[in-house]
Design a protein around this motif. Structure first.
Motif, PDB file in Angstrom:
ATOM      1  N   THR A  27      72.384  74.966  24.660  1.00 56.56           N
ATOM      2  CA  THR A  27      72.135  73.530  24.836  1.00 56.56           C
ATOM      3  C   THR A  27      73.414  72.835  25.274  1.00 56.56           C
ATOM      4  O   THR A  27      73.398  71.965  26.147  1.00 56.56           O
ATOM      5  CB  THR A  27      71.644  72.909  23.511  1.00 56.56           C
ATOM      6  N   LEU A  28      74.519  73.245  24.681  1.00 56.75           N
ATOM      7  CA  LEU A  28      75.810  72.615  24.982  1.00 56.75           C
ATOM      8  C   LEU A  28      76.190  72.804  26.449  1.00 56.75           C
ATOM      9  O   LEU A  28      76.649  71.861  27.099  1.00 56.75           O
ATOM     10  CB  LEU A  28      76.895  73.197  24.068  1.00 56.75           C
ATOM     11  N   TYR A  31      74.053  70.613  28.541  1.00 57.62           N
ATOM     12  CA  TYR A  31      74.473  69.222  28.329  1.00 57.62           C
ATOM     13  C   TYR A  31      75.727  68.888  29.140  1.00 57.62           C
ATOM     14  O   TYR A  31      75.789  67.863  29.817  1.00 57.62           O
ATOM     15  CB  TYR A  31      74.735  69.002  26.835  1.00 57.62           C
ATOM     16  N   MET A  42      68.847  58.954  29.597  1.00 59.25           N
ATOM     17  CA  MET A  42      68.607  59.842  28.460  1.00 59.25           C
ATOM     18  C   MET A  42      68.277  61.257  28.930  1.00 59.25           C
ATOM     19  O   MET A  42      67.427  61.451  29.797  1.00 59.25           O
ATOM     20  CB  MET A  42      67.448  59.319  27.604  1.00 59.25           C
ATOM     21  N   LEU A  43      68.952  62.209  28.334  1.00 57.55           N
ATOM     22  CA  LEU A  43      68.708  63.615  28.670  1.00 57.55           C
ATOM     23  C   LEU A  43      67.624  64.182  27.766  1.00 57.55           C
ATOM     24  O   LEU A  43      67.526  63.826  26.590  1.00 57.55           O
ATOM     25  CB  LEU A  43      69.988  64.429  28.501  1.00 57.55           C
ATOM     26  N   SER A  44      66.829  65.067  28.341  1.00 62.57           N
ATOM     27  CA  SER A  44      65.776  65.745  27.586  1.00 62.57           C
ATOM     28  C   SER A  44      66.017  67.252  27.702  1.00 62.57           C
ATOM     29  O   SER A  44      66.204  67.770  28.803  1.00 62.57           O
ATOM     30  CB  SER A  44      64.412  65.383  28.183  1.00 62.57           C
ATOM     31  N   PHE A  45      66.024  67.926  26.555  1.00 65.82           N
ATOM     32  CA  PHE A  45      66.333  69.353  26.539  1.00 65.82           C
ATOM     33  C   PHE A  45      65.106  70.179  26.179  1.00 65.82           C
ATOM     34  O   PHE A  45      64.340  69.827  25.283  1.00 65.82           O
ATOM     35  CB  PHE A  45      67.449  69.651  25.530  1.00 65.82           C
ATOM     36  N   THR A  46      64.968  71.288  26.884  1.00 65.99           N
ATOM     37  CA  THR A  46      63.873  72.219  26.615  1.00 65.99           C
ATOM     38  C   THR A  46      64.410  73.638  26.645  1.00 65.99           C
ATOM     39  O   THR A  46      65.219  73.964  27.524  1.00 65.99           O
ATOM     40  CB  THR A  46      62.772  72.095  27.699  1.00 65.99           C
ATOM     41  N   TYR A  47      63.971  74.437  25.698  1.00 59.91           N
ATOM     42  CA  TYR A  47      64.259  75.861  25.788  1.00 59.91           C
ATOM     43  C   TYR A  47      63.097  76.510  26.536  1.00 59.91           C
ATOM     44  O   TYR A  47      61.937  76.329  26.174  1.00 59.91           O
ATOM     45  CB  TYR A  47      64.408  76.497  24.400  1.00 59.91           C
TER      46      TYR A  47
ATOM     47  N   LYS B  19      62.894  62.631  19.724  1.00 62.80           N
ATOM     48  CA  LYS B  19      64.190  62.015  20.085  1.00 62.80           C
ATOM     49  C   LYS B  19      65.085  61.963  18.846  1.00 62.80           C
ATOM     50  O   LYS B  19      64.617  61.678  17.737  1.00 62.80           O
ATOM     51  CB  LYS B  19      63.980  60.603  20.632  1.00 62.80           C
ATOM     52  N   SER B  24      76.232  58.830  20.864  1.00 65.43           N
ATOM     53  CA  SER B  24      76.255  58.175  22.185  1.00 65.43           C
ATOM     54  C   SER B  24      74.854  57.822  22.680  1.00 65.43           C
ATOM     55  O   SER B  24      74.624  57.736  23.884  1.00 65.43           O
ATOM     56  CB  SER B  24      76.971  59.078  23.187  1.00 65.43           C
ATOM     57  N   TRP B  26      70.334  58.025  22.372  1.00 65.38           N
ATOM     58  CA  TRP B  26      69.205  58.913  22.104  1.00 65.38           C
ATOM     59  C   TRP B  26      69.217  60.124  23.023  1.00 65.38           C
ATOM     60  O   TRP B  26      69.548  60.017  24.201  1.00 65.38           O
ATOM     61  CB  TRP B  26      67.884  58.163  22.310  1.00 65.38           C
ATOM     62  N   LEU B  27      68.845  61.249  22.457  1.00 63.27           N
ATOM     63  CA  LEU B  27      68.640  62.482  23.215  1.00 63.27           C
ATOM     64  C   LEU B  27      67.252  62.993  22.864  1.00 63.27           C
ATOM     65  O   LEU B  27      66.797  62.839  21.723  1.00 63.27           O
ATOM     66  CB  LEU B  27      69.683  63.544  22.834  1.00 63.27           C
ATOM     67  N   GLU B  28      66.602  63.598  23.828  1.00 61.81           N
ATOM     68  CA  GLU B  28      65.263  64.123  23.578  1.00 61.81           C
ATOM     69  C   GLU B  28      65.286  65.652  23.560  1.00 61.81           C
ATOM     70  O   GLU B  28      65.922  66.270  24.410  1.00 61.81           O
ATOM     71  CB  GLU B  28      64.310  63.645  24.671  1.00 61.81           C
ATOM     72  N   PHE B  29      64.610  66.202  22.570  1.00 67.62           N
ATOM     73  CA  PHE B  29      64.484  67.654  22.469  1.00 67.62           C
ATOM     74  C   PHE B  29      62.994  67.994  22.426  1.00 67.62           C
ATOM     75  O   PHE B  29      62.245  67.395  21.645  1.00 67.62           O
ATOM     76  CB  PHE B  29      65.156  68.165  21.193  1.00 67.62           C
ATOM     77  N   ASN B  30      62.595  68.939  23.217  1.00 72.62           N
ATOM     78  CA  ASN B  30      61.202  69.387  23.157  1.00 72.62           C
ATOM     79  C   ASN B  30      61.108  70.460  22.089  1.00 72.62           C
ATOM     80  O   ASN B  30      61.635  71.569  22.261  1.00 72.62           O
ATOM     81  CB  ASN B  30      60.758  69.868  24.540  1.00 72.62           C
ATOM     82  N   ALA B  46      73.742  72.185  19.275  1.00 70.32           N
ATOM     83  CA  ALA B  46      73.040  70.911  19.469  1.00 70.32           C
ATOM     84  C   ALA B  46      73.690  69.813  18.623  1.00 70.32           C
ATOM     85  O   ALA B  46      73.680  68.636  19.002  1.00 70.32           O
ATOM     86  CB  ALA B  46      71.562  71.057  19.117  1.00 70.32           C
ATOM     87  N   ILE B  49      76.455  68.053  20.627  1.00 66.20           N
ATOM     88  CA  ILE B  49      76.084  67.069  21.648  1.00 66.20           C
ATOM     89  C   ILE B  49      75.483  65.804  21.027  1.00 66.20           C
ATOM     90  O   ILE B  49      75.527  64.741  21.625  1.00 66.20           O
ATOM     91  CB  ILE B  49      75.141  67.660  22.720  1.00 66.20           C
TER      92      ILE B  49
END
Lengths: 58, 138
Positions: A27-28, A31, A42-47, B19, B24, B26-30, B46, B49
């Motif tokens: 993830t890092l 990012y 806004m960033l959205s993360f997916t594995y 979220k 810094s 909001w960040l979104e994680f699925n 994670a 970040i």
């Protein structure tokens, strides 16, 4: 969604507005790459799982 | 609120956007809905970040699916799920053996009714509000 992640199996992806802008083994890493491209939205993360990882026992 | 299953490699997986408010923004994680998990768990990087100092969390040990134990640092974090904001305990671990971000029960399943309709590819989240010591379904 299916095609969006093609080629990213086993990686983390960073998205903005549902578009992949960066990827990495962690993830890092995703990012840090993403922040160089887009530092405001806004960033959205997916594995993105590998084929084997889609059948789980969690 | 309803979510569609996400398809990966021909499999539909119960993954929803969660979220987390970091230093810094909001960040979104699925996150993968794991009803068998006590806590929500994320890989340790994670935390970085999000802006957390990993080891300032409460250290605890958890048992994972293969019977092994992993060290987990628990942090209280502002979350947003299905349009509702709340505080929840989230764990971060260097020993997490899966790539997925895991959404477990603690501080989340007490606030939502989660229904997984596998065949109709819908997930429904109903939020339970605590109001004057009564719970209301909205």
């Amino acid at each position: 969604m299916k095609n969006l992640f093609k080629g990213y199996s086993g990686q983390y992806v960073a998205m903005v507005n549902k578009k992949i802008i960066a990827s990495g083994k962690t993830t890092l890493e995703a990012y840090q790459k993403a922040k160089k491209i887009n530092s405001t939205e806004m960033l959205s993360f997916t594995y993105v799982p590998t084929k084997k990882e889609t059948i789980t026992f969690l | 609120m309803k979510f569609s299953y996400q398809y990966f490699e021909g499999q539909k997986l119960p993954i929803v956007p969660l979220k987390i408010k970091g230093t810094s923004g909001w960040l979104e994680f699925n996150v993968y809905i794991d009803t068998g998990a006590s806590y929500s768990l994320f890989p340790a990087d994670a935390a970085e970040i999000i802006g957390l100092e990993l080891e300032k969390g409460d250290l605890t040990e958890m048992t994972v699916g293969d019977g092994n134990h992993i060290q987990v640092y628990i942090h209280n974090l502002p979350l947003s799920l299905a349009g509702k904001e709340f505080i929840a305990r989230i764990g971060f671990s260097k020993g997490l053996g899966v790539g997925f971000y895991i959404m477990g029960r603690k501080d989340i399943f007490d606030k939502f009714i989660v229904c997984l309709y596998y065949f109709t590819i819908l997930k429904r989240f109903n939020y339970i509000l605590q109001h004057r010591n009564l719970y209301e379904l909205v």
